[in-house]
Scaffold this motif. Structure first.
Motif, PDB file in Angstrom:
ATOM      1  N   GLU A  24      -6.923   1.905   2.242  1.00 57.29           N
ATOM      2  CA  GLU A  24      -7.245   2.526   1.280  1.00 57.29           C
ATOM      3  C   GLU A  24      -7.071   4.074   1.403  1.00 57.29           C
ATOM      4  OE1 GLU A  24     -11.446   0.979  -0.250  1.00 57.29           O
ATOM      5  OE2 GLU A  24     -11.436   0.983   1.555  1.00 57.29           O
ATOM      6  N   TRP A  25      -6.730   4.704   0.291  1.00 58.64           N
ATOM      7  CA  TRP A  25      -6.677   6.152   0.593  1.00 58.64           C
ATOM      8  C   TRP A  25      -8.162   6.795   0.332  1.00 58.64           C
ATOM      9  CZ3 TRP A  25      -2.325   7.479   2.258  1.00 58.64           C
ATOM     10  CH2 TRP A  25      -1.151   6.791   2.019  1.00 58.64           C
TER      11      TRP A  25
ATOM     12  N   ASP B 213       6.889  15.024   4.559  1.00 53.80           N
ATOM     13  CA  ASP B 213       7.411  16.317   4.230  1.00 53.80           C
ATOM     14  C   ASP B 213       6.548  17.599   4.717  1.00 53.80           C
ATOM     15  OD1 ASP B 213       9.759  15.330   2.855  1.00 53.80           O
ATOM     16  OD2 ASP B 213       8.466  15.006   1.095  1.00 53.80           O
ATOM     17  N   GLY B 214       5.991  17.382   6.009  1.00 52.34           N
ATOM     18  CA  GLY B 214       5.250  18.483   6.444  1.00 52.34           C
ATOM     19  C   GLY B 214       3.731  18.422   6.082  1.00 52.34           C
ATOM     20  N   ASP B 215       3.414  17.654   5.139  1.00 56.33           N
ATOM     21  CA  ASP B 215       1.966  17.387   5.005  1.00 56.33           C
ATOM     22  C   ASP B 215       1.442  16.022   5.514  1.00 56.33           C
ATOM     23  OD1 ASP B 215       1.841  19.688   3.415  1.00 56.33           O
ATOM     24  OD2 ASP B 215       2.635  18.481   1.548  1.00 56.33           O
ATOM     25  N   THR B 216      -0.068  16.005   6.065  1.00 55.10           N
ATOM     26  CA  THR B 216      -0.557  14.933   6.398  1.00 55.10           C
ATOM     27  C   THR B 216      -1.319  14.018   5.406  1.00 55.10           C
ATOM     28  OG1 THR B 216      -0.544  15.842   8.714  1.00 55.10           O
ATOM     29  CG2 THR B 216      -2.056  14.038   8.499  1.00 55.10           C
ATOM     30  N   LYS B 217      -1.178  12.906   5.271  1.00 54.91           N
ATOM     31  CA  LYS B 217      -2.025  12.076   4.415  1.00 54.91           C
ATOM     32  C   LYS B 217      -2.815  11.241   5.445  1.00 54.91           C
ATOM     33  CE  LYS B 217      -0.850  10.453   0.349  1.00 54.91           C
ATOM     34  NZ  LYS B 217      -0.461   9.935  -0.682  1.00 54.91           N
ATOM     35  N   LYS B 218      -4.108  10.922   4.850  1.00 55.10           N
ATOM     36  CA  LYS B 218      -4.796   9.947   5.874  1.00 55.10           C
ATOM     37  C   LYS B 218      -5.243   8.699   5.272  1.00 55.10           C
ATOM     38  CE  LYS B 218      -6.481  13.460   8.459  1.00 55.10           C
ATOM     39  NZ  LYS B 218      -7.894  14.403   9.253  1.00 55.10           N
ATOM     40  N   ALA B 219      -5.274   7.527   5.476  1.00 46.84           N
ATOM     41  CA  ALA B 219      -5.941   6.484   5.047  1.00 46.84           C
ATOM     42  C   ALA B 219      -6.743   5.770   5.921  1.00 46.84           C
ATOM     43  CB  ALA B 219      -4.816   5.347   4.576  1.00 46.84           C
ATOM     44  N   SER B 220      -7.747   4.818   5.502  1.00 49.63           N
ATOM     45  CA  SER B 220      -8.461   3.869   6.128  1.00 49.63           C
ATOM     46  C   SER B 220      -7.840   2.810   6.024  1.00 49.63           C
ATOM     47  CB  SER B 220     -10.186   3.948   5.469  1.00 49.63           C
ATOM     48  OG  SER B 220     -10.492   2.627   6.161  1.00 49.63           O
ATOM     49  N   ILE B 221      -7.624   1.822   7.418  1.00 51.10           N
ATOM     50  CA  ILE B 221      -6.940   0.636   7.563  1.00 51.10           C
ATOM     51  C   ILE B 221      -8.056  -0.381   8.431  1.00 51.10           C
ATOM     52  CG2 ILE B 221      -4.700   1.473   7.419  1.00 51.10           C
ATOM     53  CD1 ILE B 221      -4.702   0.827  10.476  1.00 51.10           C
ATOM     54  N   SER B 222      -7.770  -1.467   8.098  1.00 53.22           N
ATOM     55  CA  SER B 222      -8.594  -2.434   8.837  1.00 53.22           C
ATOM     56  C   SER B 222      -7.564  -2.914   9.831  1.00 53.22           C
ATOM     57  CB  SER B 222      -8.858  -3.806   7.739  1.00 53.22           C
ATOM     58  OG  SER B 222      -7.792  -4.311   7.570  1.00 53.22           O
TER      59      SER B 222
ATOM     60  N   PHE C  57       0.841  -1.368   0.081  1.00 52.26           N
ATOM     61  CA  PHE C  57      -0.051   0.092   0.036  1.00 52.26           C
ATOM     62  C   PHE C  57       0.896   1.074   0.132  1.00 52.26           C
ATOM     63  CE2 PHE C  57      -2.415   3.227   2.427  1.00 52.26           C
ATOM     64  CZ  PHE C  57      -3.491   3.310   1.653  1.00 52.26           C
ATOM     65  N   PHE C  58       1.896   1.397   0.848  1.00 45.73           N
ATOM     66  CA  PHE C  58       2.943   2.473   0.828  1.00 45.73           C
ATOM     67  C   PHE C  58       4.224   1.770   1.334  1.00 45.73           C
ATOM     68  CE2 PHE C  58       4.892   5.682   3.267  1.00 45.73           C
ATOM     69  CZ  PHE C  58       4.837   6.877   2.477  1.00 45.73           C
ATOM     70  N   GLU C  59       5.248   2.428   0.727  1.00 46.09           N
ATOM     71  CA  GLU C  59       6.571   2.450   1.039  1.00 46.09           C
ATOM     72  C   GLU C  59       7.360   3.636   0.870  1.00 46.09           C
ATOM     73  OE1 GLU C  59      10.174  -0.856   0.691  1.00 46.09           O
ATOM     74  OE2 GLU C  59       8.956  -0.488  -1.048  1.00 46.09           O
ATOM     75  N   GLY C  60       7.784   4.142   1.999  1.00 47.08           N
ATOM     76  CA  GLY C  60       8.572   5.404   1.853  1.00 47.08           C
ATOM     77  C   GLY C  60       9.164   5.880   3.025  1.00 47.08           C
ATOM     78  N   GLU C  61       9.640   7.175   3.034  1.00 46.11           N
ATOM     79  CA  GLU C  61      10.171   7.889   4.420  1.00 46.11           C
ATOM     80  C   GLU C  61       8.860   8.773   4.599  1.00 46.11           C
ATOM     81  OE1 GLU C  61      13.822   9.796   3.386  1.00 46.11           O
ATOM     82  OE2 GLU C  61      14.759   7.859   3.957  1.00 46.11           O
TER      83      GLU C  61
END
Length: 132
Positions: free
Chosen positions: A83-84, A55-64, A15-19
């Motif tokens: 899911e994003w 990088d200072g921004d917030t991302k949200k996602a729904s997880i089970s 789903f996601f991989e990064g710093e």
């Protein structure tokens, strides 16, 4: 703010991989924020909205539900689904919530009630992730 590697995986995909600078997830004992150099940890996760600071921004996602493992410099989250907000079909989530609510009103068997409650929690979480 220093960064660390985050990987979020489901049975279907990475789903996601990064710093990231921070991740906030809901463990079974409450919300937990992970920053770089957090102590090692393994904890079960609840159905919830996860927050990633990138990088200072917030991302949200729904997880089970799933698990989170924190090691030196890396955090791994393994969940049944993620899911994003833009991936969520709001109408489908609302229909799933309605079906779960109907099953809860009709069911007497405890195993069916538990499944309906979990379905309801997942649907509500997806709706909240989409609405925010």
């Amino acid at each position: 703010m220093s960064k660390f590697n985050l990987e979020i995986v489901t049975p279907e995909r990475k789903f996601f991989e990064g710093e990231v600078e921070m991740v906030v997830a809901r463990s079974v004992t409450g919300d937990i924020a992970i920053l770089n150099n957090h102590i090692p940890l393994v904890t079960p996760l609840e159905i919830s909205i996860i927050k990633l600071k990138i990088d200072g921004d917030t991302k949200k996602a729904s997880i089970s539900s799933g698990y989170m493992e924190v090691t030196k410099g890396k955090t791994t989250i393994i969940v049944d689904a993620a899911e994003w907000p833009d991936e969520i079909d709001l109408e489908r989530a609302k229909k799933a919530r309605e079906r779960a609510e109907k099953r809860l009103k009709a069911e007497k068997d405890s195993s069916d009630v538990a499944r309906a409650e979990m379905a309801l929690r997942r649907a509500i979480n997806r709706i909240e992730a989409k609405d925010n």
